[in-house]
Design a protein around this motif. Structure first.
Motif, PDB file in Angstrom:
ATOM      1  N   GLU A  10       0.819  -1.214   0.000  1.00  0.00           N
ATOM      2  CA  GLU A  10       0.000   0.000   0.000  1.00  0.00           C
ATOM      3  C   GLU A  10       0.852   1.263   0.000  1.00  0.00           C
ATOM      4  O   GLU A  10       0.571   2.227  -0.725  1.00  0.00           O
ATOM      5  N   VAL A  11       1.937   1.274   0.786  1.00  0.00           N
ATOM      6  CA  VAL A  11       2.732   2.495   0.899  1.00  0.00           C
ATOM      7  C   VAL A  11       3.511   2.767  -0.389  1.00  0.00           C
ATOM      8  O   VAL A  11       3.723   3.922  -0.754  1.00  0.00           O
ATOM      9  N   PHE A  37       2.741 -10.280  -3.905  1.00  0.00           N
ATOM     10  CA  PHE A  37       2.266 -10.095  -5.280  1.00  0.00           C
ATOM     11  C   PHE A  37       0.770  -9.777  -5.295  1.00  0.00           C
ATOM     12  O   PHE A  37       0.313  -8.835  -5.937  1.00  0.00           O
ATOM     13  N   ARG A  38      -0.008 -10.559  -4.544  1.00  0.00           N
ATOM     14  CA  ARG A  38      -1.456 -10.320  -4.541  1.00  0.00           C
ATOM     15  C   ARG A  38      -1.812  -9.068  -3.758  1.00  0.00           C
ATOM     16  O   ARG A  38      -2.721  -8.325  -4.149  1.00  0.00           O
ATOM     17  N   ASN A  39      -1.114  -8.803  -2.666  1.00  0.00           N
ATOM     18  CA  ASN A  39      -1.343  -7.559  -1.930  1.00  0.00           C
ATOM     19  C   ASN A  39      -1.103  -6.349  -2.819  1.00  0.00           C
ATOM     20  O   ASN A  39      -1.811  -5.338  -2.724  1.00  0.00           O
ATOM     21  N   ALA A  40      -0.084  -6.440  -3.670  1.00  0.00           N
ATOM     22  CA  ALA A  40       0.229  -5.326  -4.560  1.00  0.00           C
ATOM     23  C   ALA A  40      -0.912  -5.068  -5.537  1.00  0.00           C
ATOM     24  O   ALA A  40      -1.349  -3.928  -5.728  1.00  0.00           O
ATOM     25  N   ALA A  43      -7.635   1.001 -11.396  1.00  0.00           N
ATOM     26  CA  ALA A  43      -8.666   1.588 -10.532  1.00  0.00           C
ATOM     27  C   ALA A  43      -8.091   2.043  -9.194  1.00  0.00           C
ATOM     28  O   ALA A  43      -8.760   2.735  -8.441  1.00  0.00           O
ATOM     29  N   GLY A  44      -6.850   1.645  -8.914  1.00  0.00           N
ATOM     30  CA  GLY A  44      -6.239   2.006  -7.644  1.00  0.00           C
ATOM     31  C   GLY A  44      -6.347   0.927  -6.584  1.00  0.00           C
ATOM     32  O   GLY A  44      -6.086   1.175  -5.408  1.00  0.00           O
ATOM     33  N   GLY A  45      -6.737  -0.286  -7.002  1.00  0.00           N
ATOM     34  CA  GLY A  45      -6.826  -1.396  -6.067  1.00  0.00           C
ATOM     35  C   GLY A  45      -8.213  -1.990  -5.979  1.00  0.00           C
ATOM     36  O   GLY A  45      -9.168  -1.504  -6.597  1.00  0.00           O
ATOM     37  N   LEU A  46      -8.327  -3.045  -5.201  1.00  0.00           N
ATOM     38  CA  LEU A  46      -9.573  -3.802  -5.119  1.00  0.00           C
ATOM     39  C   LEU A  46     -10.732  -2.986  -4.561  1.00  0.00           C
ATOM     40  O   LEU A  46     -11.833  -2.972  -5.121  1.00  0.00           O
ATOM     41  N   VAL A  47     -10.510  -2.295  -3.444  1.00  0.00           N
ATOM     42  CA  VAL A  47     -11.597  -1.540  -2.814  1.00  0.00           C
ATOM     43  C   VAL A  47     -12.100  -0.438  -3.745  1.00  0.00           C
ATOM     44  O   VAL A  47     -13.311  -0.272  -3.940  1.00  0.00           O
TER      45      VAL A  47
END
Length: 216
Positions: free
Chosen positions: A126-127, A146-149, A202-206
């Motif tokens: 995230e950072v 990898f998945r967190n990214a 989109a900037g990530g999953l959320v």
């Protein structure tokens, strides 16, 4: 490739069912009945393609070695600060404490093997995304990182041949689903499916889910 995925999901973008696959979106009952019968009557398939961000970009390189773990990316004592702006000022502090002030949006990290190993803490990915890192290119990545990214909108690219050829401060040009270009040489990179690229842009999953549901 070329087969049909019958799904009760909400996605039908290009390559969501694998490269060249097609998707039929339906409700759960019809999907089960189709699986039992082996066909879906006269219904037609339709595949949509996402509107993508530009597929090429160039960035300045920051270079790292093997086994850069999440404690190096962001030490544990800094992950609970009130804002990500404050957390960002401590990235790579144990290894290169001056680097946080030097990294600019659009920069690219290049590393050797096993980048992102260690703790599964999501703040490490995230950072980097918050700092504006455009991509991380490495010989290999820790699986959870990898998945967190991806879930945090950070593009990771495996490219075993490139890291040893790059010097810090040089520029790379990334051509999504084609290659990375460095000093006139093109290095092959893995194919990135549309559904993953959708999350990243989109900037990530959320943020992706909020966009799909018209929230925020």
């Amino acid at each position: 490739e070329g087969e049909l995925l019958v799904s009760n999901d909400i996605h039908a973008e290009k390559d969501y069912a694998g490269k060249g696959g097609k998707i039929l979106l339906t409700d759960t009952r019809q999907a089960v009945e189709g699986a039992l019968r082996g066909y879906m009557g006269e219904e037609k398939t339709e595949v949509t393609t996402l509107d993508k961000a530009p597929v090429s970009f160039t960035g300045r390189v920051w270079k790292f070695s093997d086994d850069i773990d999440t404690d190096i990316i962001i030490p544990t004592q800094h992950v609970s600060y009130p804002t990500m702006d404050e957390v960002q000022t401590h990235i790579f502090e144990p290894l290169r404490p001056e680097l946080a002030a030097l990294i600019k949006p659009g920069d690219i990290l290049v590393a050797s093997n096993n980048f992102g190993c260690g703790s599964s803490r999501e703040q490490a990915a995230e950072v980097l995304a918050h700092a504006g890192i455009k991509a991380v290119v490495a010989k290999s990545f820790a699986r959870i990182f990898f998945r967190n990214a991806i879930n945090n909108g950070l593009l990771l690219i495996e490219c075993p041949d490139l890291p040893d050829k790059v010097t810090e401060g040089e520029e790379l040009t990334v051509h999504i689903n084609r290659c990375i270009e460095h000093k006139g040489v093109e290095y092959a990179i893995p194919y990135l499916a549309d559904n993953l690229y959708r999350l990243i842009t989109a900037g990530g999953l959320v943020k992706s889910v909020k966009k799909q549901n018209g929230v925020g």
